[in-house]
Design a protein around this motif. Sequence first.
Motif, PDB file in Angstrom:
ATOM      1  N   LEU A 141       0.636  -1.467   0.038  1.00 23.00           N
ATOM      2  CA  LEU A 141      -0.168  -0.120   0.307  1.00 23.00           C
ATOM      3  C   LEU A 141       0.839   1.032   0.038  1.00 23.00           C
ATOM      4  N   ARG A 142       2.513   0.820   0.359  1.00 26.76           N
ATOM      5  CA  ARG A 142       3.077   2.651   0.080  1.00 26.76           C
ATOM      6  C   ARG A 142       3.229   3.100  -1.357  1.00 26.76           C
ATOM      7  N   TYR A 143       2.964   1.769  -2.602  1.00 26.79           N
ATOM      8  CA  TYR A 143       2.732   2.524  -3.721  1.00 26.79           C
ATOM      9  C   TYR A 143       1.469   2.066  -4.688  1.00 26.79           C
ATOM     10  N   VAL A 144       0.790   0.924  -4.295  1.00 29.86           N
ATOM     11  CA  VAL A 144      -0.128   1.021  -5.022  1.00 29.86           C
ATOM     12  C   VAL A 144      -1.582   1.294  -4.610  1.00 29.86           C
ATOM     13  N   PRO A 145      -2.563   2.585  -5.197  1.00 33.09           N
ATOM     14  CA  PRO A 145      -3.453   3.488  -5.495  1.00 33.09           C
ATOM     15  C   PRO A 145      -4.343   2.683  -4.529  1.00 33.09           C
ATOM     16  N   LEU A 146      -5.380   2.893  -3.746  1.00 31.24           N
ATOM     17  CA  LEU A 146      -6.882   1.871  -3.259  1.00 31.24           C
ATOM     18  C   LEU A 146      -7.731   1.403  -4.704  1.00 31.24           C
ATOM     19  N   LYS A 147      -7.862   2.650  -5.321  1.00 34.60           N
ATOM     20  CA  LYS A 147      -8.716   2.626  -6.122  1.00 34.60           C
ATOM     21  C   LYS A 147      -8.045   1.539  -7.138  1.00 34.60           C
ATOM     22  N   HIS A 148      -6.656   1.352  -7.360  1.00 31.57           N
ATOM     23  CA  HIS A 148      -6.396   0.357  -8.847  1.00 31.57           C
ATOM     24  C   HIS A 148      -6.309  -0.863  -8.197  1.00 31.57           C
ATOM     25  N   LEU A 149      -6.419  -1.012  -6.637  1.00 32.95           N
ATOM     26  CA  LEU A 149      -6.026  -2.197  -6.052  1.00 32.95           C
ATOM     27  C   LEU A 149      -7.449  -2.925  -6.141  1.00 32.95           C
ATOM     28  N   GLY A 150      -8.200  -2.106  -5.962  1.00 32.09           N
ATOM     29  CA  GLY A 150     -10.336  -2.883  -6.115  1.00 32.09           C
ATOM     30  C   GLY A 150     -10.456  -3.108  -7.231  1.00 32.09           C
ATOM     31  N   TYR A 151      -9.900  -2.077  -8.085  1.00 32.30           N
ATOM     32  CA  TYR A 151      -9.661  -2.718 -10.078  1.00 32.30           C
ATOM     33  C   TYR A 151      -8.781  -4.123 -10.280  1.00 32.30           C
ATOM     34  N   LYS A 152      -7.737  -4.214  -9.592  1.00 31.91           N
ATOM     35  CA  LYS A 152      -7.028  -4.687  -9.893  1.00 31.91           C
ATOM     36  C   LYS A 152      -7.381  -6.014  -9.433  1.00 31.91           C
ATOM     37  N   LEU A 156     -15.962  -1.408  -8.578  1.00 30.20           N
ATOM     38  CA  LEU A 156     -17.088  -1.078  -9.939  1.00 30.20           C
ATOM     39  C   LEU A 156     -16.823  -0.908 -11.021  1.00 30.20           C
ATOM     40  N   ILE A 157     -15.553  -0.007 -10.771  1.00 27.88           N
ATOM     41  CA  ILE A 157     -15.559   0.344 -12.254  1.00 27.88           C
ATOM     42  C   ILE A 157     -14.647  -0.719 -13.205  1.00 27.88           C
ATOM     43  N   ALA A 158     -14.088  -1.602 -12.113  1.00 28.41           N
ATOM     44  CA  ALA A 158     -13.816  -2.608 -13.066  1.00 28.41           C
ATOM     45  C   ALA A 158     -14.991  -3.745 -13.964  1.00 28.41           C
ATOM     46  N   CYS A 159     -15.601  -3.919 -12.528  1.00 28.62           N
ATOM     47  CA  CYS A 159     -17.492  -4.485 -13.367  1.00 28.62           C
ATOM     48  C   CYS A 159     -17.892  -4.043 -14.415  1.00 28.62           C
ATOM     49  N   LYS A 160     -17.573  -2.465 -14.626  1.00 24.16           N
ATOM     50  CA  LYS A 160     -18.485  -1.647 -15.256  1.00 24.16           C
ATOM     51  C   LYS A 160     -18.095  -2.301 -17.062  1.00 24.16           C
ATOM     52  N   LYS A 161     -16.462  -2.219 -16.246  1.00 28.02           N
ATOM     53  CA  LYS A 161     -15.909  -2.261 -17.923  1.00 28.02           C
ATOM     54  C   LYS A 161     -16.200  -3.865 -18.550  1.00 28.02           C
ATOM     55  N   PHE A 162     -15.524  -4.545 -17.260  1.00 32.83           N
ATOM     56  CA  PHE A 162     -16.212  -5.697 -17.972  1.00 32.83           C
ATOM     57  C   PHE A 162     -17.755  -6.313 -18.266  1.00 32.83           C
ATOM     58  N   ASN A 163     -18.260  -5.434 -18.167  1.00 31.13           N
ATOM     59  CA  ASN A 163     -19.952  -6.365 -17.845  1.00 31.13           C
ATOM     60  C   ASN A 163     -20.277  -6.599 -16.927  1.00 31.13           C
ATOM     61  N   VAL A 164     -20.073  -6.739 -15.608  1.00 27.75           N
ATOM     62  CA  VAL A 164     -20.042  -7.857 -14.149  1.00 27.75           C
ATOM     63  C   VAL A 164     -20.494  -7.655 -13.323  1.00 27.75           C
ATOM     64  N   ASP A 165     -21.863  -8.216 -12.840  1.00 24.85           N
ATOM     65  CA  ASP A 165     -22.255  -7.985 -11.280  1.00 24.85           C
ATOM     66  C   ASP A 165     -21.803  -7.995 -10.765  1.00 24.85           C
ATOM     67  N   LEU A 166     -21.908  -7.591  -9.307  1.00 25.52           N
ATOM     68  CA  LEU A 166     -21.739  -6.668  -8.379  1.00 25.52           C
ATOM     69  C   LEU A 166     -22.754  -7.855  -7.509  1.00 25.52           C
ATOM     70  N   ILE A 167     -22.414  -9.697  -7.127  1.00 27.42           N
ATOM     71  CA  ILE A 167     -24.102 -10.092  -6.509  1.00 27.42           C
ATOM     72  C   ILE A 167     -23.750 -10.785  -5.119  1.00 27.42           C
ATOM     73  N   GLY A 168     -22.678 -10.063  -4.423  1.00 28.47           N
ATOM     74  CA  GLY A 168     -22.874 -10.973  -2.928  1.00 28.47           C
ATOM     75  C   GLY A 168     -20.492 -10.188  -2.815  1.00 28.47           C
ATOM     76  N   GLY A 169     -20.588 -10.938  -1.245  1.00 26.98           N
ATOM     77  CA  GLY A 169     -19.205 -10.625  -0.694  1.00 26.98           C
ATOM     78  C   GLY A 169     -20.016 -10.536   1.035  1.00 26.98           C
ATOM     79  N   ASP A 170     -18.359  -9.895   1.669  1.00 22.70           N
ATOM     80  CA  ASP A 170     -18.695  -9.899   3.125  1.00 22.70           C
ATOM     81  C   ASP A 170     -17.777  -9.038   3.098  1.00 22.70           C
ATOM     82  N   THR A 171     -17.753  -8.258   4.880  1.00 20.25           N
ATOM     83  CA  THR A 171     -16.332  -7.668   5.312  1.00 20.25           C
ATOM     84  C   THR A 171     -16.528  -7.784   6.561  1.00 20.25           C
ATOM     85  N   SER A 172     -14.862  -8.091   6.808  1.00 20.51           N
ATOM     86  CA  SER A 172     -14.914  -8.782   8.297  1.00 20.51           C
ATOM     87  C   SER A 172     -13.593  -7.672   9.051  1.00 20.51           C
TER      88      SER A 172
END
Length: 346
Positions: free
Chosen positions: A66-77, A119-135
Amino acid sequence: MFDNIDKTNISELGEFGLIDHLTQAVELTESSTVKGIGDDAAVLDFANKKTLISTDLLLEGIHFDLRYVPLKHLGYKAVQVNLSDIYAMNGMASQITFSIGLSSKFPLEAVEEIYEGALIACKKFNVDLIGGDTSASAQGLVISVTSIGYAEESEIAYRSGAKEGDLICVSGDLGGAYVGLQLLEREKQIYLENPNIQPDLEGKDYIIERQLKPEARKDVVQLLDALHVKPHAMIDVSDGLASEILHICKASNVGCKLYEDKIPIDPMTYETAREFGLDPTVCALSGGEDYELLFTVPQSDYDKIKGQLDISVIGYVTEAAAGCGMISKSGHVHEIKAQGWNAFNK
């Protein structure tokens, strides 16, 4: 990272409040999604197609810094590297689940950035985010993504389908992500020694993006379909060309010959590797994280792919007894060995 903005403590929302907050912008666009977020499980309908499923786990300190990976890029990647596994089966990705574990050092605004990238990646690749978890996590940031897709049974490309005489092809170019990582690591060390020195990344945009924001090759799957080319075997290049071609050869019980001078390497990758005292070919063979598609096709399909600028023919499949070798630019044959990145060697 968030010192100069007002921060919201996640405990103010609670787990379910956090989920509601993060998923309020989720839109469903895939016809195969019957029910997404909001119940005990998602409901999907792929009619008569085969379902493809893949999961990846990304751990702070192992898979990203995280010292050089932007969080938005991390979510996308995190999303696109998982979708790449579906495309590597010659399928189409349609849904993901996105789970995250985080320590108390992350404010709500940080988590929002990660999800925004996803969500940017989901939109670009036309996929739905349908669930997950947080902890909560005591060991830093953890991201787990499961991708779901589909394909006609006859169109699925396994690693085990390569046939003697097949042409070995790869999309795009190789080695850029690894060389980009070396550049980022160098600048990190300089910064740690002297925080007043600004990173020197000018003119290196391409290889930096190859590392921080790689692109899954959905377009190559679509191109092959349009060309009426069905790969006999396919895999994505996540751990380096050498490791991936050996996976195909082992699963298919075949050998291979690669030509060093046919391996596609971008000029910036080549020049920067040389600046670091690295062999560009070794970077392509062992670097990884390029997320290009490596596949074999019958020789009869050569005329269909020879004019495609984004597809390179780099070798051919042999009988197993011939082994796996690379013919160097000087004409010598070198045994191909898997020396790619290994998380357990960290």
